[in-house]
Design an enzyme around this catalytic site. Structure first.
Site, mmCIF file in Angstrom:
data_model
loop_
_atom_site.group_PDB
_atom_site.id
_atom_site.type_symbol
_atom_site.label_atom_id
_atom_site.label_comp_id
_atom_site.label_asym_id
_atom_site.label_seq_id
_atom_site.Cartn_x
_atom_site.Cartn_y
_atom_site.Cartn_z
ATOM 1 N N GLY A 14 0.831 -1.207 0.000
ATOM 2 C CA GLY A 14 0.000 0.000 0.000
ATOM 3 C C GLY A 14 0.864 1.254 0.000
ATOM 4 N N SER A 144 -2.122 0.223 15.005
ATOM 5 C CA SER A 144 -2.886 1.446 15.292
ATOM 6 C C SER A 144 -3.091 1.557 16.799
ATOM 7 C CB SER A 144 -4.256 1.364 14.606
ATOM 8 O OG SER A 144 -5.118 2.371 15.101
ATOM 9 N N TYR A 157 -11.694 -3.511 12.770
ATOM 10 C CA TYR A 157 -10.394 -2.845 12.579
ATOM 11 C C TYR A 157 -9.515 -3.032 13.821
ATOM 12 C CZ TYR A 157 -7.219 1.061 11.391
ATOM 13 O OH TYR A 157 -6.127 1.847 11.096
ATOM 14 N N LYS A 161 -5.896 -4.878 14.063
ATOM 15 C CA LYS A 161 -4.687 -4.163 14.488
ATOM 16 C C LYS A 161 -4.099 -4.755 15.776
ATOM 17 C CE LYS A 161 -4.528 -1.312 11.026
ATOM 18 N NZ LYS A 161 -3.399 -1.391 10.066
HETATM 19 P P1 NAP Z 1 -5.172 5.126 2.985
HETATM 20 O O1 NAP Z 1 -4.764 6.519 2.646
HETATM 21 O O2 NAP Z 1 -6.598 4.718 2.878
HETATM 22 O O3 NAP Z 1 -4.264 4.108 2.139
HETATM 23 C C1 NAP Z 1 -4.472 2.730 2.233
HETATM 24 C C2 NAP Z 1 -3.405 2.028 1.415
HETATM 25 O O4 NAP Z 1 -3.607 0.602 1.544
HETATM 26 C C3 NAP Z 1 -3.497 2.373 -0.070
HETATM 27 O O5 NAP Z 1 -2.201 2.543 -0.586
HETATM 28 C C4 NAP Z 1 -4.147 1.131 -0.672
HETATM 29 O O6 NAP Z 1 -3.720 0.872 -2.000
HETATM 30 C C5 NAP Z 1 -3.610 0.040 0.251
HETATM 31 N N1 NAP Z 1 -4.447 -1.168 0.222
HETATM 32 C C6 NAP Z 1 -5.696 -1.321 0.691
HETATM 33 N N2 NAP Z 1 -6.126 -2.582 0.461
HETATM 34 C C7 NAP Z 1 -5.112 -3.226 -0.174
HETATM 35 C C8 NAP Z 1 -4.939 -4.534 -0.675
HETATM 36 N N3 NAP Z 1 -5.913 -5.452 -0.550
HETATM 37 N N4 NAP Z 1 -3.763 -4.864 -1.245
HETATM 38 C C9 NAP Z 1 -2.768 -3.941 -1.356
HETATM 39 N N5 NAP Z 1 -2.874 -2.673 -0.910
HETATM 40 C C10 NAP Z 1 -4.042 -2.324 -0.333
HETATM 41 O O7 NAP Z 1 -4.763 4.794 4.493
HETATM 42 P P2 NAP Z 1 -3.590 5.349 5.427
HETATM 43 O O8 NAP Z 1 -4.218 6.278 6.396
HETATM 44 O O9 NAP Z 1 -2.432 5.787 4.637
HETATM 45 O O10 NAP Z 1 -3.259 4.016 6.231
HETATM 46 C C11 NAP Z 1 -2.083 3.256 6.014
HETATM 47 C C12 NAP Z 1 -1.965 2.263 7.155
HETATM 48 O O11 NAP Z 1 -1.877 2.974 8.394
HETATM 49 C C13 NAP Z 1 -3.177 1.342 7.289
HETATM 50 O O12 NAP Z 1 -2.756 0.052 7.683
HETATM 51 C C14 NAP Z 1 -3.976 1.978 8.391
HETATM 52 O O13 NAP Z 1 -4.798 1.069 9.058
HETATM 53 C C15 NAP Z 1 -2.871 2.491 9.281
HETATM 54 N N6 NAP Z 1 -3.284 3.559 10.198
HETATM 55 C C16 NAP Z 1 -3.749 4.749 9.712
HETATM 56 C C17 NAP Z 1 -4.136 5.737 10.615
HETATM 57 C C18 NAP Z 1 -4.636 7.076 10.174
HETATM 58 O O14 NAP Z 1 -5.058 7.860 11.049
HETATM 59 N N7 NAP Z 1 -4.627 7.408 8.886
HETATM 60 C C19 NAP Z 1 -4.053 5.496 11.996
HETATM 61 C C20 NAP Z 1 -3.581 4.273 12.447
HETATM 62 C C21 NAP Z 1 -3.185 3.306 11.534
HETATM 63 P P3 NAP Z 1 -4.738 1.093 -3.254
HETATM 64 O O15 NAP Z 1 -5.119 2.535 -3.242
HETATM 65 O O16 NAP Z 1 -3.922 0.681 -4.434
HETATM 66 O O17 NAP Z 1 -5.907 0.183 -2.982
#
Ligand code: NAP
Length: 249
Positions: A14, A144, A157, A161
């Site tokens: 991702g 997370s 979720y 996590k």
């Molecule tokens: P995001 O902007 O929604 O990006 C999600 C990423 O995951 C995208 O690059 C997407 O790729 C990829 N993805 C989703 N399903 C996939 C699959 N089946 N196979 C391969 N790639 C896949 O989310 P983000 O906020 O950057 O989050 C990144 C990570 O940090 C996640 O694990 C999330 O749970 C964690 N996190 C985020 C936050 C927050 O506040 N944002 C907080 C805690 C943890 P495509 O676009 O190509 O589908």
């Protein structure tokens, strides 16, 4: 690390958007060649690749759906073949499907567990064979604060996590003697597409629980990942590093 190719190589699932993109860029800045995985956002992944190359390293975009074990095996094999080695795996790919449990369907639960937890399991399983052979590796799982503390409306979720933390600690014990470290980074409330999609009231409530009084940014998470990905973090394993402005205290 082997002498074969002096520049280390990293795979970020991702990696095209959000936190994953910031991790790719931070690793590129640290001198890693980077494999940018994406599921469907090919244009974003290609942009991230171009931005990594502009930082002076090599980079490629690799399509794979982490919910597929065959895709994960192929992804790791291709990443290792592309740069002749694989030093770092960052399991960052993640999704949400938020609902209170009374409304949550089995599909909502499976979808999130499948992408967030099983995807990391498949990639770890494929990568650890290479890393054990190298007697060197760094695996970083993006968990997370919700995995540590829970959150109403995110039982699927939170379970995924929290599961990642159990996976991290178990693999850390399995590989500690082989030069492979396994750690988790637990972000709090970070500004990305994932959090932009939250209802305004939920955003305000989340913000209210951050002692730092602001939303974090993806670069702040990436800095923690790059630290754990470095050679100097070799005596740190099985840890959960919170990057959350104090949210989880
Ligand atoms: P995001 O902007 O929604 O990006 C999600 C990423 O995951 C995208 O690059 C997407 O790729 C990829 N993805 C989703 N399903 C996939 C699959 N089946 N196979 C391969 N790639 C896949 O989310 P983000 O906020 O950057 O989050 C990144 C990570 O940090 C996640 O694990 C999330 O749970 C964690 N996190 C985020 C936050 C927050 O506040 N944002 C907080 C805690 C943890 P495509 O676009 O190509 O589908």
């Amino acid at each position: 690390m082997s002498e074969q190719n002096i520049r280390p190589a990293a795979l970020v699932t991702g990696g095209g958007r959000g936190i994953g993109r910031a991790i790719c860029l931070e690793l590129a800045k640290a001198g890693f060649n980077v494999c940018v995985n994406y599921a469907s956002s090919s244009a974003a992944a290609e942009q991230t690749v171009a931005d990594c190359i502009a930082l002076g390293v090599e980079a490629v975009a690799l399509q794979a759906d982490v919910t597929s074990p065959a895709d994960c095996q192929n992804l790791v094999d291709t990443a290792a073949k592309t740069f002749g080695r694989l030093d770092v795996l960052v399991n960052n790919a993640g999704v949400t499907a938020d609902k209170l449990i009374l409304r949550m369907q089995e599909e909502d639960f499976d979808k999130v567990i499948s992408a967030n937890l099983k995807g990391a399991f498949f990639c770890c399983k494929a990568a650890c064979k290479l890393m054990m052979r190298q007697r060197y590796g760094r695996i970083i799982n993006i968990s997370s604060v919700v995995g540590l503390h829970g959150n109403a409306g995110q039982s699927n979720y939170a379970a995924s996590k929290a599961g990642l933390i159990g996976l991290t600690k178990s693999l850390a014990k399995e590989f500690a003697a082989r030069g492979v470290t396994v750690n988790a980074v637990a972000p709090g409330f970070i500004g990305t597409d994932m959090t932009d999609a939250m209802p305004e009231a939920a955003k305000q409530a989340a913000l209210g629980s951050v002692p730092a009084g602001r939303i974090g940014n993806a670069e702040e998470v990436a800095a923690a990942v790059a630290f754990l990905a470095g050679q100097s973090a070799g005596y740190i394993t099985g840890q959960v590093l919170c990057v959350d402005g104090g949210m989880g205290m």
